[in-house]
Scaffold this active site. Structure first.
Site, PDB file in Angstrom:
ATOM      1  N   HIS A  53       0.764  -1.194  -0.107  1.00 11.39           N
ATOM      2  CA  HIS A  53       0.099   0.108   0.000  1.00 11.39           C
ATOM      3  C   HIS A  53       1.031   1.252   0.044  1.00 11.39           C
ATOM      4  O   HIS A  53       1.964   1.058   0.675  1.00 11.39           O
ATOM      5  CB  HIS A  53      -0.902  -0.070   1.241  1.00 11.39           C
ATOM      6  CG  HIS A  53      -1.723   1.299   1.326  1.00 11.39           C
ATOM      7  ND1 HIS A  53      -1.731   2.074   2.380  1.00 11.39           N
ATOM      8  CD2 HIS A  53      -2.797   1.660   0.707  1.00 11.39           C
ATOM      9  CE1 HIS A  53      -2.808   3.052   2.405  1.00 11.39           C
ATOM     10  NE2 HIS A  53      -3.291   2.722   1.303  1.00 11.39           N
ATOM     11  N   ASN A  54       0.540   2.469  -0.815  1.00 17.44           N
ATOM     12  CA  ASN A  54       1.231   3.421  -0.886  1.00 17.44           C
ATOM     13  C   ASN A  54       2.799   3.087  -1.097  1.00 17.44           C
ATOM     14  O   ASN A  54       3.543   3.381  -0.169  1.00 17.44           O
ATOM     15  CB  ASN A  54       1.281   4.277   0.414  1.00 17.44           C
ATOM     16  CG  ASN A  54      -0.323   4.838   0.756  1.00 17.44           C
ATOM     17  OD1 ASN A  54      -0.986   5.147  -0.338  1.00 17.44           O
ATOM     18  ND2 ASN A  54      -0.370   5.402   1.772  1.00 17.44           N
ATOM     19  N   GLU A  83       1.097  -0.257  -5.488  1.00 17.61           N
ATOM     20  CA  GLU A  83       0.017   0.882  -5.515  1.00 17.61           C
ATOM     21  C   GLU A  83       0.947   2.141  -6.190  1.00 17.61           C
ATOM     22  O   GLU A  83       1.715   2.324  -5.795  1.00 17.61           O
ATOM     23  CB  GLU A  83      -0.567   1.118  -4.120  1.00 17.61           C
ATOM     24  CG  GLU A  83      -1.652   2.156  -4.357  1.00 17.61           C
ATOM     25  CD  GLU A  83      -2.552   2.571  -3.185  1.00 17.61           C
ATOM     26  OE1 GLU A  83      -3.460   3.053  -3.115  1.00 17.61           O
ATOM     27  OE2 GLU A  83      -1.419   2.458  -1.965  1.00 17.61           O
ATOM     28  N   ASP A 137      -0.388   6.046  -6.957  1.00 16.34           N
ATOM     29  CA  ASP A 137      -1.504   7.081  -6.726  1.00 16.34           C
ATOM     30  C   ASP A 137      -0.963   8.077  -7.780  1.00 16.34           C
ATOM     31  O   ASP A 137       0.226   8.751  -7.586  1.00 16.34           O
ATOM     32  CB  ASP A 137      -1.407   7.716  -5.416  1.00 16.34           C
ATOM     33  CG  ASP A 137      -2.047   6.597  -4.395  1.00 16.34           C
ATOM     34  OD1 ASP A 137      -2.271   5.605  -4.789  1.00 16.34           O
ATOM     35  OD2 ASP A 137      -1.983   7.084  -3.218  1.00 16.34           O
ATOM     36  N   HIS A 143       0.891  11.004  -2.396  1.00 15.70           N
ATOM     37  CA  HIS A 143      -0.152  10.976  -1.574  1.00 15.70           C
ATOM     38  C   HIS A 143      -1.087  12.145  -1.641  1.00 15.70           C
ATOM     39  O   HIS A 143      -0.760  13.082  -0.919  1.00 15.70           O
ATOM     40  CB  HIS A 143       0.274  10.580  -0.235  1.00 15.70           C
ATOM     41  CG  HIS A 143      -1.053   9.814   0.596  1.00 15.70           C
ATOM     42  ND1 HIS A 143      -1.342  10.421   1.701  1.00 15.70           N
ATOM     43  CD2 HIS A 143      -1.800   8.625   0.242  1.00 15.70           C
ATOM     44  CE1 HIS A 143      -2.520   9.460   2.167  1.00 15.70           C
ATOM     45  NE2 HIS A 143      -2.730   8.557   1.114  1.00 15.70           N
ATOM     46  N   GLU A 164      -4.315   3.962  -8.629  1.00 12.06           N
ATOM     47  CA  GLU A 164      -5.290   5.019  -8.205  1.00 12.06           C
ATOM     48  C   GLU A 164      -5.256   6.274  -8.999  1.00 12.06           C
ATOM     49  O   GLU A 164      -4.316   7.107  -8.889  1.00 12.06           O
ATOM     50  CB  GLU A 164      -5.237   5.248  -6.584  1.00 12.06           C
ATOM     51  CG  GLU A 164      -6.073   6.142  -5.961  1.00 12.06           C
ATOM     52  CD  GLU A 164      -6.063   6.654  -4.673  1.00 12.06           C
ATOM     53  OE1 GLU A 164      -6.650   7.556  -4.080  1.00 12.06           O
ATOM     54  OE2 GLU A 164      -5.334   5.532  -3.869  1.00 12.06           O
TER      55      GLU A 164
END
Length: 796
Positions: free
Chosen positions: A334-335, A364, A366, A379, A413
């Site tokens: 994640h992230n 991931e 973003d 983020h 994302e």
């Protein structure tokens, strides 16, 4: 491995260098005797003399440092060229890899100033930052690159006894305060404290006197080796050895066969196995001729991978890799771009490299609109730094299959405009080329398997229409909808969490929380999505009737827990047919992790964790994926793969083939446990806690008593027993702590593994530090028994 002391002779070193003092015993005890040949190796000789190189931290921070290899051949010493500056050291064992050229963000930033053939990066284990260096010449750079690779390879091939010798040699040099290569009794007492031993002074002096054969009042060379051997006597292992030795001196082949059969419960031909162990581990040629094993050979066997608690047969890829993707647990991050917390932390492509090198198979990304038409990754709505999307894709393309050949999933994302989404698609196609999966596999109905997708990178993101329409050219150029599938705002509102509580801690939070927006999705980016179309979840009933096999749903941890509480069996059934991703709550601003076990209990495949954050969550993840060749895929139990099984993690007793077990663990002893307090006179009071993680009824923990003032060789002989109802899902975690009567116990080390990978019998456990790296030579010695309960009604 035979020792070759003649290979340790070194000439041409700096006699005035304080880092090389105490060389007599240091050389005797250190790893240079483990087969590493220095004479005739120009690279190592050059490293021993030392080299001036530039240490690079940024485009504006470039400073010269003098680097040299110490005579122990395990430590690098460096300092500023300016006189009077303090020096620093690091261990070769801390270096995981060497990257040549401009293979870090820092070195890429100065690529126009220093050529690639003079640059290299030392990558450290755990979460320590990299060391970026520029040599004065190509020859010097290559000398250090080749030399470091040889040193790392030597350490990896070193036996357990040699690692222990190296450790004790390092401590000798620290305790030898006057650097004369010999130790008086005061220095010996200091050494004992460094080794976590609070030994009775009379006993310590008795050992010292026995070892001081020359009666000089000091220990040197062979005398110190003798003292060390007396200190490291393993009475716990000697007891086991003598229990099976007919004469107390050796194990005949028949004795060893009895031990393997009765204690180790080996599945192999006992006669053949005993022969192999004697041949491989017995150091005495005389004993080999007698087909016997001495105590030294017994020590080497129990300290080897075959004597490890982890079954060697489970280390390589041993599972069926031809089942649909949804039938596997998948190591997921994640992230991934973050190196620290998710409010102000640094974003770096290094996060992707480190995760992929740890076997992670789902990362991931973003994505947001950036300057000059280039999408960026960070983020959103926070103060985390930003990196280019194309740099992320390049790093993934380069490192995706370094440690595992099985598919990597890019979880996108997407917050970008149509224009920058098209740029994203261009970068994906241009940089990844054939690695990017763009079409369905010929003749494949349903989700393909990891085996089918070897060497392929899959995009998980929103998609216009379905697979059927997109490949028939029946879709529009764009779709209005939510391009991002993470819905943290709705999750926060449903959980009735108050923004005010966060505003008190972070003044900017009112505009940091992600906001749901409607945006268009470009056809170019949509076409990059094949088997992992992100969709919102309505209900399990809707999913049963309407969902397609290629659709992936994502839940925050709290929403996943709610589904587990409300409909656990339905959740497992859903995950037998399609992929589910679970990610940490947006309120984990410190990038902490939840325990992934509860999500694995529901069959969730993509349980995304913050790889940059050490702790129980990552211990569990590392433990589960330590099997099956560290390939990042672990096959789920059969009752979670077959929809007809209807497994309910809340009621495992109701499953077909229910077979509980009794796990009995006798914690016998510990060896060379590290200090947790930096004070020199502090000694660990160790206890061992054993935790069972699994379905709710299996969650349990028990601990031994603590041993006062002994971290060097504590002995417990404490027995812990657990009933495990679903052993196929159970994880076992050993945690060693320093007992504290007044406050929370301090962490010493841990080791986590699946119960299904545990070997029975007398086994050793190498402890890991908080960041998941080995603590040489800290270990536990345990005895394991796993007993099946044929009659569930006998459970108390």
């Amino acid at each position: 491995m035979q020792r070759d002391s003649s290979s340790a002779t070194v000439s041409g070193t700096d006699q005035d260098d304080p880092a090389t003092d105490g060389r007599v015993t240091g050389r005797r005890m250190a790893s240079t005797g483990s087969g590493l040949r220095i004479q005739g190796d120009d690279n190592l000789q050059s490293m021993l003399v030392g080299t001036v190189m530039r240490k690079i931290k940024s485009r504006s921070w470039k400073k010269q440092r003098y680097f040299k290899l110490q005579e122990d051949c395990t430590t690098i010493w460096y300092k500023s060229k300016k006189a009077g500056n303090t020096h620093s050291t690091f261990s070769v064992s801390d270096v995981e890899a060497i990257r040549e050229g401009h293979q870090s963000e820092v070195l890429l930033s100065i690529a126009d100033e220093f050529p690639a053939d003079r640059c290299f990066t030392l990558v450290f284990r755990g979460r320590r930052g990299n060391l970026d260096l520029v040599a004065e010449s190509v020859e010097e750079a290559q000398s250090w690159i080749r030399g470091m690779k040889k040193l790392i390879e030597n350490l990896e091939n070193m036996g357990e006894r040699e690692k222990l010798d190296q450790w004790i040699g390092d401590l000798f040099k620290k305790a030898d305060k006057n650097k004369d290569g010999r130790m008086n009794f005061k220095e010996v007492r200091d050494l004992l404290k460094m080794m976590n031993v609070d030994m009775n002074e009379h006993h310590a002096h008795r050992l010292f006197t026995m070892a001081d054969k020359s009666q000089s009042g000091t220990l040197e060379d062979d005398e110190f080796v003798l003292f060390y051997k007396m200190l490291t006597q393993r009475e716990d292992l000697l007891k086991v050895f003598q229990d099976y030795s007919a004469d107390g001196q050796k194990l005949s082949q028949s004795d060893l066969e009895d031990f393997l059969k009765e204690e180790q419960l080996e599945e192999d031909d006992f006669q053949q196995k005993a022969k192999q162990l004697i041949e491989h581990y017995e150091p005495s040629d005389t004993a080999k001729l007698l087909n016997a094993m001495t105590f030294d050979g017994f020590l080497m066997y129990l300290g080897s991978s075959e004597g490890s608690i982890f079954n060697p047969r489970r280390r390589g890829v041993f599972q069926d890799m031809s089942q649909p993707l949804c039938h596997y647990f998948i190591s997921s991050s994640h992230n991934t771009y973050l190196m620290e917390d998710q409010l102000r932390g640094q974003s770096s492509v290094e996060g992707y490299i480190r995760a992929l090198n740890r076997g992670c198979r789902c990362v991931e990304v973003d994505c947001w609109d950036g300057a000059n038409g280039e999408p960026i990754v960070y983020h959103g709505h926070t103060f985390t730094s930003k990196i280019l999307f194309k740099d992320v894709v390049s790093a993934v393309g380069k490192y995706a299959f370094k440690v595992s050949e099985y598919p990597v999933i890019l979880s996108i994302e997407n917050h970008c405009s149509i224009e920058q989404q098209r740029v994203m698609a261009q970068h994906l196609n241009h940089i990844l080329g054939d690695k990017l999966l763009k079409t369905t596999l010929d003749g494949k109905v349903g989700l393909p398997s990891p085996e089918d997708l070897k060497g392929k990178i899959l995009l998980k993101a929103k998609k216009i229409g379905g697979l059927e329409e997109s490949f028939n050219g029946m879709v529009e150029d764009s779709l209005t909808g939510e391009a991002s599938d993470e819905d943290e705002v709705a999750e926060i509102d449903k959980d009735n969490l108050h923004r005010d509580s966060i505003r008190c801690r972070f003044k900017v939070v009112s505009h940091l929380l992600p906001q749901k927006t409607k945006q268009h999705l470009s056809k170019e980016l949509s076409d990059c999505v094949v088997y992992c179309k992100s969709v919102h979840f309505s209900s399990f009933k809707h999913s049963r009737i309407h969902s397609k096999f290629y659709e992936v749903t994502s839940f925050t941890e709290s929403k996943a827990r709610k589904h587990l509480r409300d409909a656990a069996a339905e959740f497992v059934h859903h995950n037998s047919r399609q992929l589910t991703r679970v990610y940490p709550s947006g309120f984990r601003t410190d990038s902490s992790n939840f325990n992934p076990q509860e999500m694995w209990n529901a069959g969730c495949q993509i349980v995304a964790l913050n790889f940059q954050t050490a702790g129980e969550g990552m211990d569990m993840n590392d433990g589960l994926f330590s099997q099956n060749g560290h390939c990042g895929y672990v096959l789920k139990p059969v009752f979670m793969r077959e929809a007809a099984k209807r497994f309910d993690p809340e009621m495992p007793q109701n499953q077909d083939g229910y077979q509980p077990v009794i796990l009995t663990i006798q914690v016998i002893s510990g060896q060379q446990l590290p200090k947790v307090n930096i004070k020199e006179d502090s000694i660990v009071d160790p206890l061992v806690r054993v935790e069972i993680h699994g379905v709710p009824i299996d969650q349990a923990k028990q601990e031994t008593r603590y041993i006062e003032n002994n971290g060097f060789n504590p002995v417990w002989y404490d027995t812990l027993r657990f009933t495990v109802h679903t052993p196929e899902l159970a994880m076992v975690r050993f945690v060693v702590e320093d007992y504290d009567k007044t406050s929370k116990n301090d962490f010493v080390g841990q080791y986590t593994l699946p119960l299904s990978c545990m070997q029975q019998g007398y086994r050793h456990i190498h402890l890991l530090s908080k960041d998941g790296t080995t603590i040489p030579p800290s270990s536990l010695f345990v005895h394991i028994r796993i007993t099946k309960l044929d009659k569930p009604s006998s459970l108390s």
